[in-house]
Write an enzyme that holds these catalytic residues in place. Structure first.
Site, mmCIF file in Angstrom:
data_model
loop_
_atom_site.group_PDB
_atom_site.id
_atom_site.type_symbol
_atom_site.label_atom_id
_atom_site.label_comp_id
_atom_site.label_asym_id
_atom_site.label_seq_id
_atom_site.Cartn_x
_atom_site.Cartn_y
_atom_site.Cartn_z
ATOM 1 N N GLU A 1 -53.513 19.563 -125.465
ATOM 2 C CA GLU A 1 -55.202 20.042 -125.292
ATOM 3 C C GLU A 1 -55.949 19.020 -126.119
ATOM 4 O O GLU A 1 -57.621 18.655 -125.725
ATOM 5 C CB GLU A 1 -55.436 21.357 -126.404
ATOM 6 C CG GLU A 1 -55.092 22.512 -125.345
ATOM 7 C CD GLU A 1 -55.634 24.240 -125.734
ATOM 8 O OE1 GLU A 1 -56.472 23.979 -127.324
ATOM 9 O OE2 GLU A 1 -55.750 25.009 -125.833
ATOM 10 N N HIS B 1 -27.235 18.760 -120.708
ATOM 11 C CA HIS B 1 -26.573 19.308 -119.960
ATOM 12 C C HIS B 1 -27.593 19.374 -118.831
ATOM 13 O O HIS B 1 -27.081 20.491 -117.892
ATOM 14 C CB HIS B 1 -25.687 20.414 -120.038
ATOM 15 C CG HIS B 1 -24.974 19.454 -121.477
ATOM 16 N ND1 HIS B 1 -23.057 19.191 -121.047
ATOM 17 C CD2 HIS B 1 -25.010 19.193 -122.574
ATOM 18 C CE1 HIS B 1 -22.601 18.942 -122.364
ATOM 19 N NE2 HIS B 1 -23.305 18.736 -122.591
ATOM 20 N N LYS C 1 -60.247 31.078 -116.722
ATOM 21 C CA LYS C 1 -61.100 31.980 -117.756
ATOM 22 C C LYS C 1 -61.805 32.593 -116.247
ATOM 23 O O LYS C 1 -62.075 34.144 -115.946
ATOM 24 C CB LYS C 1 -61.251 31.726 -119.073
ATOM 25 C CG LYS C 1 -60.595 30.873 -120.197
ATOM 26 C CD LYS C 1 -61.105 31.907 -121.452
ATOM 27 C CE LYS C 1 -60.610 31.427 -122.329
ATOM 28 N NZ LYS C 1 -61.281 30.451 -123.028
HETATM 29 O O1 PA5 Z 1 -56.924 24.995 -129.122
HETATM 30 C C1 PA5 Z 1 -57.782 25.839 -129.451
HETATM 31 O O2 PA5 Z 1 -58.732 25.888 -129.606
HETATM 32 C C2 PA5 Z 1 -57.443 27.353 -128.134
HETATM 33 O O3 PA5 Z 1 -55.897 27.474 -128.355
HETATM 34 C C3 PA5 Z 1 -57.631 28.672 -128.792
HETATM 35 O O4 PA5 Z 1 -56.688 28.431 -130.490
HETATM 36 C C4 PA5 Z 1 -57.564 29.472 -127.747
HETATM 37 O O5 PA5 Z 1 -57.736 29.281 -126.678
HETATM 38 C C5 PA5 Z 1 -56.929 30.446 -128.325
HETATM 39 O O6 PA5 Z 1 -58.498 31.149 -129.216
HETATM 40 P P1 PA5 Z 1 -59.329 32.447 -130.049
HETATM 41 O O7 PA5 Z 1 -58.913 32.096 -130.847
HETATM 42 O O8 PA5 Z 1 -60.460 32.246 -130.207
HETATM 43 O O9 PA5 Z 1 -58.618 33.417 -128.968
#
Ligand code: PA5
Length: 447
Positions: A284, A305, A419
């Site tokens: 990310e 393996h 989303k």
């Molecule tokens: O790293 C990030 O920002 C994302 O992975 C969020 O943690 C994830 O989308 C969950 O978001 P939230 O904590 O707002 O529910």
């Protein structure tokens, strides 16, 4: 002490390139402290191990202590950064066969996917059990945890009544805004804070990770201490002797040579979820603008393996970072067998972990010989202190590495599109036009 060594990657490196990267790292490092680069609103994690809200930590520890006597299970609801850190550290301390830490309430996870069958299994498992809920969402609006919370809250209220349920629900979210914050205030739930300036995937050392881990009996103070030792090192050492610098330099040097895949390799399945946490942290943070190193993982010797063939002889596009734990927590000796039909008596009396170590060393050399550079990251043992060090080591490295690649390592704009499409297809108000468009495309595909 955590140690990072180029080992079998060294022959793949050009010396002058490292010097150039060191100069770029100086600029990147400075930006992590003075906020002079992208994402400067999300640098709260840099000082977190020293700047942690002590009052909140005390509350976390007190409540955790109480809950440990009162409940059988804590259901941790969250996804992405609001889930992976706790799961990674918990799995490292859990018994491999039960998935739980001995003599502690079980941690069960929900809200990290949308399978109805998983949810039904969980609901069935929780029937008649004393359980509490920790719902974690920084934004407070993420669909997966929000839906799961609705379902699990309803079970808890049915089992213990709305009043008692109130004392068994803990929300970790933004200090002021978001639907979860609003809902928790209305209902009177205990809340913990996800700091504004710490992005989801950097939150394991906030209440997001610390509360569930403390309930599971993990020493979260030691985790913070380990992270602090790495924070101190990163604050003091501004050259390639800093392991985070060395790691960031290596992976970017290899990336610039066309190695676009990094495999995090472990030889201890208790670290499999640590790899999942690492994949999110790097994926990310770096995967944007058609750039970035794709983070993958294997767990050896199991995957030797399966994926071993590809790594040894497939397309040469990857490098490996091998994670090795120096000390096992227990001894397991290979017995002697007078018949020796299996021919294994040359191993009699040896530790199984010693065989594992030789497998790691032999594999690393074989992979390098096959054109896969690999470096070695070692920690002393699976302890809270060591994991704290490793968490900070990777967080710091990804911050540096993102800046070396000229991306903002602290945003994730690309996760929004799925989303929007999901909202449209499930009929969320406001997405009517998109829904029509997508349904037309789906109809076309079905033809
Ligand atoms: O790293 C990030 O920002 C994302 O992975 C969020 O943690 C994830 O989308 C969950 O978001 P939230 O904590 O707002 O529910």
């Amino acid at each position: 002490m955590l140690n990072f060594n180029y080992t079998n990657a060294a022959p793949f490196l050009a010396k002058n390139e490292l010097a150039a990267l060191q100069a770029q790292l100086q600029i990147a490092d400075k930006a992590l402290h003075d906020g002079s680069n992208l994402g400067s609103d999300f640098l709260g994690w840099v000082d977190l191990p020293t700047n942690y809200d002590q009052a909140e930590l005390d509350t976390i520890l007190q409540i955790a202590e109480r809950l440990r006597k009162e409940i059988d299970c804590l259901v941790v609801i969250g996804i992405g950064g609001s889930y992976l850190g706790a799961r990674a550290v918990h799995s490292a301390f859990a018994q491999s066969l039960t998935g739980q830490v001995k003599n502690s309430p079980e941690l069960l996870f929900a809200g990290f996917q949308l399978s109805g069958d998983y949810m039904n299994e969980l609901l069935h498992y929780l029937e008649g059990k004393r359980f509490a809920i920790n719902v974690i969402s920084k934004s407070g609006t993420t669909t997966e945890p929000a839906v799961s919370f609705r379902i699990l809250r309803s079970l808890l209220e049915k089992q213990v009544g709305a009043e008692k349920a109130r004392s068994l629900i803990f929300a970790t979210t933004d200090a002021h805004k978001g639907a979860l914050k609003q809902f928790s205030t209305d209902k009177g739930y205990q809340t913990f804070v996800v700091p504004d300036n710490v992005g989801g995937r950097f939150t394991v050392l906030t209440a997001v990770g610390l509360f569930p881990l403390a309930v599971a009996g993990i020493d979260v103070k030691k985790l913070l201490e380990g992270a602090k030792s790495m924070q101190d090192l990163c604050a003091q050492t501004k050259d390639l002797t800093n392991p985070s610098w060395a790691y960031a330099a290596l992976r970017n040097s290899l990336y610039r040579q066309g190695k676009g895949i990094e495999i995090l390799v472990n030889y201890d399945l208790r670290l499999n979820y640590f790899s999942e946490w690492w994949k999110q942290l790097f994926g990310e943070s770096e995967g944007k603008f058609k750039r970035g190193i794709f983070p993958a993982s294997v767990s050896n010797t199991t995957d030797l393996h399966s994926m071993g063939q590809f790594i040894q002889e497939g397309k040469r596009a990857m490098f490996e970072t091998v994670l090795w734990v120096n000390k096992s927590n227990s001894s397991c000796l290979i017995p002697n067998d007078p018949d020796n039909i299996d021919g294994l008596n040359f191993l009699s009396g040896k530790e199984l972990q010693e065989v594992n170590h030789k497998a790691m060393q032999g594999t690393a050399i074989a992979h390098a010989d096959g054109g896969v550079p690999n470096s070695l990251l070692t920690i002393d043992s699976i302890s809270e202190y060591d994991l704290g060090q490793m968490i900070y080591f990777f967080e710091y490295a990804v911050g540096l590495s993102g800046y070396l690649n000229a991306v903002n390592p602290f945003d994730q704009p690309g996760v929004e599109l799925y989303k929007q499409n999901m909202y449209a297809l499930i009929g969320k108000p406001g997405f009517e036009e998109r829904k029509q468009e997508l349904e037309a495309r789906l109809a076309e595909q079905a033809e």
